[in-house]
Scaffold this active site. Sequence first.
Site, mmCIF file in Angstrom:
data_model
loop_
_atom_site.group_PDB
_atom_site.id
_atom_site.type_symbol
_atom_site.label_atom_id
_atom_site.label_comp_id
_atom_site.label_asym_id
_atom_site.label_seq_id
_atom_site.Cartn_x
_atom_site.Cartn_y
_atom_site.Cartn_z
ATOM 1 C CG HIS A 76 -2.152 -0.790 1.065
ATOM 2 N ND1 HIS A 76 -3.344 -0.474 1.639
ATOM 3 C CD2 HIS A 76 -2.376 -1.913 0.348
ATOM 4 C CE1 HIS A 76 -4.262 -1.360 1.292
ATOM 5 N NE2 HIS A 76 -3.698 -2.256 0.519
ATOM 6 N N PRO A 297 -4.198 0.640 18.779
ATOM 7 C CG PRO A 297 -6.143 -0.510 18.207
ATOM 8 C CD PRO A 297 -5.459 0.150 19.355
ATOM 9 C CE LYS A 301 4.372 3.212 13.334
ATOM 10 N NZ LYS A 301 4.192 2.558 12.058
ATOM 11 C CE1 TYR A 389 -1.143 4.114 9.410
ATOM 12 C CE2 TYR A 389 0.077 2.898 7.741
ATOM 13 C CZ TYR A 389 -1.046 3.049 8.524
ATOM 14 O OH TYR A 389 -2.065 2.121 8.434
HETATM 15 C C1 PHB Z 1 -5.967 -3.885 10.641
HETATM 16 O O1 PHB Z 1 -6.346 -4.723 11.464
HETATM 17 O O2 PHB Z 1 -6.000 -4.131 9.420
HETATM 18 C C2 PHB Z 1 -5.522 -2.561 11.109
HETATM 19 C C3 PHB Z 1 -5.599 -2.218 12.458
HETATM 20 C C4 PHB Z 1 -5.177 -0.980 12.882
HETATM 21 C C5 PHB Z 1 -4.664 -0.079 11.966
HETATM 22 C C6 PHB Z 1 -4.568 -0.415 10.629
HETATM 23 C C7 PHB Z 1 -5.002 -1.661 10.197
HETATM 24 O O3 PHB Z 1 -4.273 1.151 12.361
#
Ligand code: PHB
Length: 401
Positions: A76, A297, A301, A389
């Site tokens: 991505h 989440p 990270k 990120y």
């Molecule tokens: C995911 O579970 O795909 C996920 C979780 C938290 C994020 C990004 C993706 O910040």
Amino acid sequence: MNHPVRTRVAVVGAGPAGLLLARLLHLSGIDCVVLESRDRAYVEQRQRAGILEQGTVDTLRRAGAAARLEQQGMPHDGIELRFGGNRHRIDFPALADGCRVWVYAQTEVVKDLIALQLEDGAPLYFDAPVHAVQGADTDTCVVHYTHEGQTRALSCDYVIGCDGFHGIVRRAVPAQATQVHERTYPYSWLGILADAPPAYEELIYAHSERGFALASMRSPSVSRLYLQVPNGEHPAAWSERRIWDELDLRLGADTTWRLNRGPITAKSVLPMRSWVTEPMRHGRILLAGDAAHIVPPTGAKGLNLATSDVTVLAEALIRLYDSGSAELLDAYSDTCLRRVWRAEHFSYFMTTTLHTAPGQSSFDTRLQLSQLDRIATSPHAASELAANYTGTVPHDSGRNS
Ligand code: PHB
């Protein structure tokens, strides 16, 4: 099964941190044993995040564990921020030196590492709960555990706690030897998996008056979606219809765009916490991943920090056993904590900028929108987000950069 009574490194916990560390040590000829309290099916199915930084992918490649990731992982090059009626794309390669991230679920990373280890790796015991760790301050550490109904003892040079936030290894460190820093948040996430093709190419992080929403994915046919919900919320309070309607509202569905709906195959509520225990080492005990730090989440990270810890740790142990130098091992905690605190800040920033706290004032909401607008209009602010990120903020070697 012939259980070893002595090894160099005892790894407690077969999540991504423990398995990857064992793999890196095994490839360098360092003896280790992995003890996991749960069974294999549980470990392979536990739903976690799914965003891998470049550095994480590089480590998995070095560990020879990236074959399926190369085929099924989805690179991505950006994320979308939605707020106050705006849609703004953060272009990672343009803003963060050509970097990108990969969408590949943690469950898949774990399956790949377990398969490799069982085929060619150090002993890995499931259903092997550890009861006690003794001797952190002595010449030899002993790990007491049970497997197949028998109580066993494993002597080792080092015990690595990769057993998560509720793990046992950390409890062997005297409370007065550690400092804990913590922040809790007045909201949780309701996370779902759905058999529905994502109606978006990149992840969407949405700020809305109704609360935060995140649209992620697991594959071209499986969506992973999250909604901010109050703490203590029961998943049963959310019917499929209510979930989809709320996601559409928060993600700004309109006549031109809305989510693809499909059967929801998993639904759970996740608490949000920021938490760090320092230092990450006490004598012969070293902590890695969630056993040492938790991030909410929102910044994706957790898995990347765990990977980074064990990458640093593997290098330190390899140096020690190859050359007798404990220099890197002695620096382990400090080296990791620099990166940990950067990720803590970023995760806190993403969380508090995108969520609506209960009873939040209009002043606080206007500050959030102003900050998001700044990211959307200033390449400098957007670069900062992109670097954090993608994990390209300099940490270990970057004191001067
Ligand atoms: C995911 O579970 O795909 C996920 C979780 C938290 C994020 C990004 C993706 O910040």
